[in-house]
Motif scaffolding. Sequence first.
Motif, PDB file in Angstrom:
ATOM      1  N   GLY A 161      29.317  20.340  93.267  1.00 42.00           N
ATOM      2  CA  GLY A 161      28.070  21.039  93.538  1.00 42.00           C
ATOM      3  C   GLY A 161      26.840  20.295  93.052  1.00 42.00           C
ATOM      4  O   GLY A 161      26.900  19.143  92.576  1.00 42.00           O
ATOM      5  N   THR A 162      25.721  20.958  93.164  1.00 41.79           N
ATOM      6  CA  THR A 162      24.425  20.374  92.845  1.00 41.79           C
ATOM      7  C   THR A 162      24.402  19.767  91.440  1.00 41.79           C
ATOM      8  O   THR A 162      24.837  20.391  90.477  1.00 41.79           O
ATOM      9  CB  THR A 162      23.339  21.457  92.932  1.00 41.79           C
ATOM     10  N   GLY A 163      23.916  18.541  91.341  1.00 42.97           N
ATOM     11  CA  GLY A 163      23.783  17.851  90.066  1.00 42.97           C
ATOM     12  C   GLY A 163      24.989  17.043  89.658  1.00 42.97           C
ATOM     13  O   GLY A 163      24.894  16.193  88.759  1.00 42.97           O
ATOM     14  N   LEU A 164      26.131  17.262  90.321  1.00 43.54           N
ATOM     15  CA  LEU A 164      27.349  16.592  89.872  1.00 43.54           C
ATOM     16  C   LEU A 164      27.427  15.142  90.338  1.00 43.54           C
ATOM     17  O   LEU A 164      28.183  14.349  89.771  1.00 43.54           O
ATOM     18  CB  LEU A 164      28.586  17.386  90.301  1.00 43.54           C
ATOM     19  N   GLY A 165      26.648  14.779  91.356  1.00 45.71           N
ATOM     20  CA  GLY A 165      26.515  13.363  91.678  1.00 45.71           C
ATOM     21  C   GLY A 165      25.848  12.622  90.533  1.00 45.71           C
ATOM     22  O   GLY A 165      26.284  11.537  90.123  1.00 45.71           O
ATOM     23  N   GLN A 166      24.789  13.226  89.994  1.00 43.07           N
ATOM     24  CA  GLN A 166      24.107  12.617  88.848  1.00 43.07           C
ATOM     25  C   GLN A 166      25.001  12.609  87.613  1.00 43.07           C
ATOM     26  O   GLN A 166      24.951  11.673  86.803  1.00 43.07           O
ATOM     27  CB  GLN A 166      22.804  13.367  88.554  1.00 43.07           C
ATOM     28  N   ALA A 167      25.825  13.651  87.461  1.00 40.98           N
ATOM     29  CA  ALA A 167      26.751  13.680  86.330  1.00 40.98           C
ATOM     30  C   ALA A 167      27.726  12.511  86.409  1.00 40.98           C
ATOM     31  O   ALA A 167      28.004  11.840  85.408  1.00 40.98           O
ATOM     32  CB  ALA A 167      27.506  15.010  86.308  1.00 40.98           C
ATOM     33  N   ALA A 168      28.249  12.243  87.618  1.00 42.02           N
ATOM     34  CA  ALA A 168      29.165  11.117  87.791  1.00 42.02           C
ATOM     35  C   ALA A 168      28.462   9.794  87.522  1.00 42.02           C
ATOM     36  O   ALA A 168      29.036   8.883  86.912  1.00 42.02           O
ATOM     37  CB  ALA A 168      29.754  11.134  89.202  1.00 42.02           C
ATOM     38  N   LYS A 169      27.205   9.701  87.967  1.00 40.08           N
ATOM     39  CA  LYS A 169      26.459   8.447  87.772  1.00 40.08           C
ATOM     40  C   LYS A 169      26.229   8.169  86.292  1.00 40.08           C
ATOM     41  O   LYS A 169      26.380   7.033  85.827  1.00 40.08           O
ATOM     42  CB  LYS A 169      25.123   8.524  88.509  1.00 40.08           C
ATOM     43  N   VAL A 170      25.852   9.186  85.534  1.00 41.12           N
ATOM     44  CA  VAL A 170      25.562   8.952  84.126  1.00 41.12           C
ATOM     45  C   VAL A 170      26.835   8.564  83.373  1.00 41.12           C
ATOM     46  O   VAL A 170      26.812   7.706  82.481  1.00 41.12           O
ATOM     47  CB  VAL A 170      24.865  10.184  83.496  1.00 41.12           C
ATOM     48  N   CYS A 171      27.976   9.138  83.771  1.00 40.39           N
ATOM     49  CA  CYS A 171      29.242   8.756  83.144  1.00 40.39           C
ATOM     50  C   CYS A 171      29.623   7.328  83.523  1.00 40.39           C
ATOM     51  O   CYS A 171      30.061   6.542  82.679  1.00 40.39           O
ATOM     52  CB  CYS A 171      30.353   9.723  83.561  1.00 40.39           C
ATOM     53  N   ASN A 172      29.452   6.985  84.795  1.00 35.75           N
ATOM     54  CA  ASN A 172      29.767   5.635  85.260  1.00 35.75           C
ATOM     55  C   ASN A 172      28.946   4.591  84.514  1.00 35.75           C
ATOM     56  O   ASN A 172      29.478   3.563  84.061  1.00 35.75           O
ATOM     57  CB  ASN A 172      29.501   5.529  86.757  1.00 35.75           C
ATOM     58  N   ASN A 173      27.645   4.832  84.385  1.00 36.44           N
ATOM     59  CA  ASN A 173      26.799   3.818  83.761  1.00 36.44           C
ATOM     60  C   ASN A 173      27.015   3.721  82.261  1.00 36.44           C
ATOM     61  O   ASN A 173      26.796   2.660  81.676  1.00 36.44           O
ATOM     62  CB  ASN A 173      25.328   4.067  84.105  1.00 36.44           C
ATOM     63  N   MET A 174      27.453   4.804  81.642  1.00 39.28           N
ATOM     64  CA  MET A 174      27.815   4.715  80.238  1.00 39.28           C
ATOM     65  C   MET A 174      29.030   3.806  80.072  1.00 39.28           C
ATOM     66  O   MET A 174      29.069   2.944  79.183  1.00 39.28           O
ATOM     67  CB  MET A 174      28.099   6.098  79.657  1.00 39.28           C
ATOM     68  N   ILE A 175      30.012   3.965  80.963  1.00 44.17           N
ATOM     69  CA  ILE A 175      31.186   3.079  80.932  1.00 44.17           C
ATOM     70  C   ILE A 175      30.762   1.633  81.163  1.00 44.17           C
ATOM     71  O   ILE A 175      31.207   0.710  80.470  1.00 44.17           O
ATOM     72  CB  ILE A 175      32.210   3.508  81.996  1.00 44.17           C
ATOM     73  N   LEU A 176      29.898   1.437  82.157  1.00 46.30           N
ATOM     74  CA  LEU A 176      29.453   0.085  82.494  1.00 46.30           C
ATOM     75  C   LEU A 176      28.758  -0.577  81.318  1.00 46.30           C
ATOM     76  O   LEU A 176      29.018  -1.761  81.011  1.00 46.30           O
ATOM     77  CB  LEU A 176      28.508   0.150  83.702  1.00 46.30           C
ATOM     78  N   ALA A 177      27.877   0.156  80.647  1.00 54.51           N
ATOM     79  CA  ALA A 177      27.148  -0.415  79.518  1.00 54.51           C
ATOM     80  C   ALA A 177      28.091  -0.797  78.386  1.00 54.51           C
ATOM     81  O   ALA A 177      27.986  -1.890  77.810  1.00 54.51           O
ATOM     82  CB  ALA A 177      26.106   0.575  79.010  1.00 54.51           C
ATOM     83  N   VAL A 178      29.019   0.090  78.072  1.00 54.72           N
ATOM     84  CA  VAL A 178      29.967  -0.190  76.988  1.00 54.72           C
ATOM     85  C   VAL A 178      30.815  -1.409  77.333  1.00 54.72           C
ATOM     86  O   VAL A 178      31.040  -2.300  76.486  1.00 54.72           O
ATOM     87  CB  VAL A 178      30.845   1.055  76.718  1.00 54.72           C
ATOM     88  N   SER A 179      31.292  -1.477  78.576  1.00 54.85           N
ATOM     89  CA  SER A 179      32.143  -2.607  78.961  1.00 54.85           C
ATOM     90  C   SER A 179      31.354  -3.914  79.003  1.00 54.85           C
ATOM     91  O   SER A 179      31.877  -4.972  78.619  1.00 54.85           O
ATOM     92  CB  SER A 179      32.818  -2.347  80.311  1.00 54.85           C
ATOM     93  N   GLN A 180      30.073  -3.869  79.428  1.00 54.92           N
ATOM     94  CA  GLN A 180      29.271  -5.099  79.461  1.00 54.92           C
ATOM     95  C   GLN A 180      29.026  -5.623  78.048  1.00 54.92           C
ATOM     96  O   GLN A 180      29.065  -6.837  77.817  1.00 54.92           O
ATOM     97  CB  GLN A 180      27.938  -4.845  80.157  1.00 54.92           C
ATOM     98  N   ILE A 181      28.803  -4.720  77.115  1.00 55.54           N
ATOM     99  CA  ILE A 181      28.633  -5.135  75.715  1.00 55.54           C
ATOM    100  C   ILE A 181      29.931  -5.740  75.187  1.00 55.54           C
ATOM    101  O   ILE A 181      29.920  -6.792  74.533  1.00 55.54           O
ATOM    102  CB  ILE A 181      28.191  -3.936  74.852  1.00 55.54           C
ATOM    103  N   ALA A 182      31.057  -5.104  75.486  1.00 53.31           N
ATOM    104  CA  ALA A 182      32.349  -5.603  75.002  1.00 53.31           C
ATOM    105  C   ALA A 182      32.647  -6.989  75.557  1.00 53.31           C
ATOM    106  O   ALA A 182      33.115  -7.878  74.829  1.00 53.31           O
ATOM    107  CB  ALA A 182      33.462  -4.631  75.390  1.00 53.31           C
TER     108      ALA A 182
END
Length: 295
Positions: A161-182
């Motif tokens: 539903g509404t807002g859950l696309g943004q929820a997925a995006k924020v989770c994805n980019n958190m993973i991306l940031a952590v992995s790029q630092i690692a």
Amino acid sequence: MSRIAFLGLGHMGLPMAKNLVKAGHEVHGFDVVPAAVEAAQKAGIPVAASGADAVADADVVITMFPAGTHVIEAYQGGLLAAAAPGTLFIESSTIAVDEARTAHELALAAGHRNIDAPVSGGVVGAENGTLAFMVGGSDEDFAAALPLLEAMGKRIVHCGGTGLGQAAKVCNNMILAVSQIAVAEAFVLGERLGLEHQALFDVVSQASGQCWSITTNCPVPGPVPTSPANRDYQPGFAGALMAKDLGLALQAIEQTATDAKMGRLAQQLYAAFAAGSGATRDFSGIITDIREDRV
């Protein structure tokens, strides 16, 4: 064929708009930045005098703005009032979940339809039409938007539903940031242990440490010729944008009382990177700050 108003013709928006034109749609654009307007006109995309003019006769309105405040202000500042009843608004900026839901409520109250559809894949994905779209909204509105999203992306996921696309995006980019630092830390560690970059890449890219941050966005020159490291960390996806997205992640972490230690640390490191040398550099350039003990 749909008549589309595309608002926000920057590094991501313009190639997305061009792919819609390639797919046979009529696209009219708008941007407040003169350089973006000029680039769109050179690409053959008509640019309206205002956002309201762009949306007046549109079947679909796509927005790609820097932040949620811009989306809300644009919706309230004339876009919704200028659009024909029942216009489908596709919000592809990366904004907070509550901002996406506010935008949705404003659109519905004005007699329109709305989905949140943030993207992943960066400028290269936008240019090649291989973006991933994470979509929040009703089944009916998702189905209506799908042919347009498929013209701009390779993977489109209806997240709920509404807002859950943004929820997925924020989770994805958190993973991306952590992995790029690692990955950056691993290459710096490898350097200090005497490992050649290519040797480490050859191992990790085919081993359990394999991830997008090494196989596509490798932070050292050489192993992946198309990575930003080979062009002095020109974005790509700028450090300032990653810092912004991690600010949204931190907001969500705090709102949900989630114990996300790595997400919090990644937000701190990218905030420092963006405040220093990294605002306009690709976010993989954080390796230089790690190497020089600046973060």
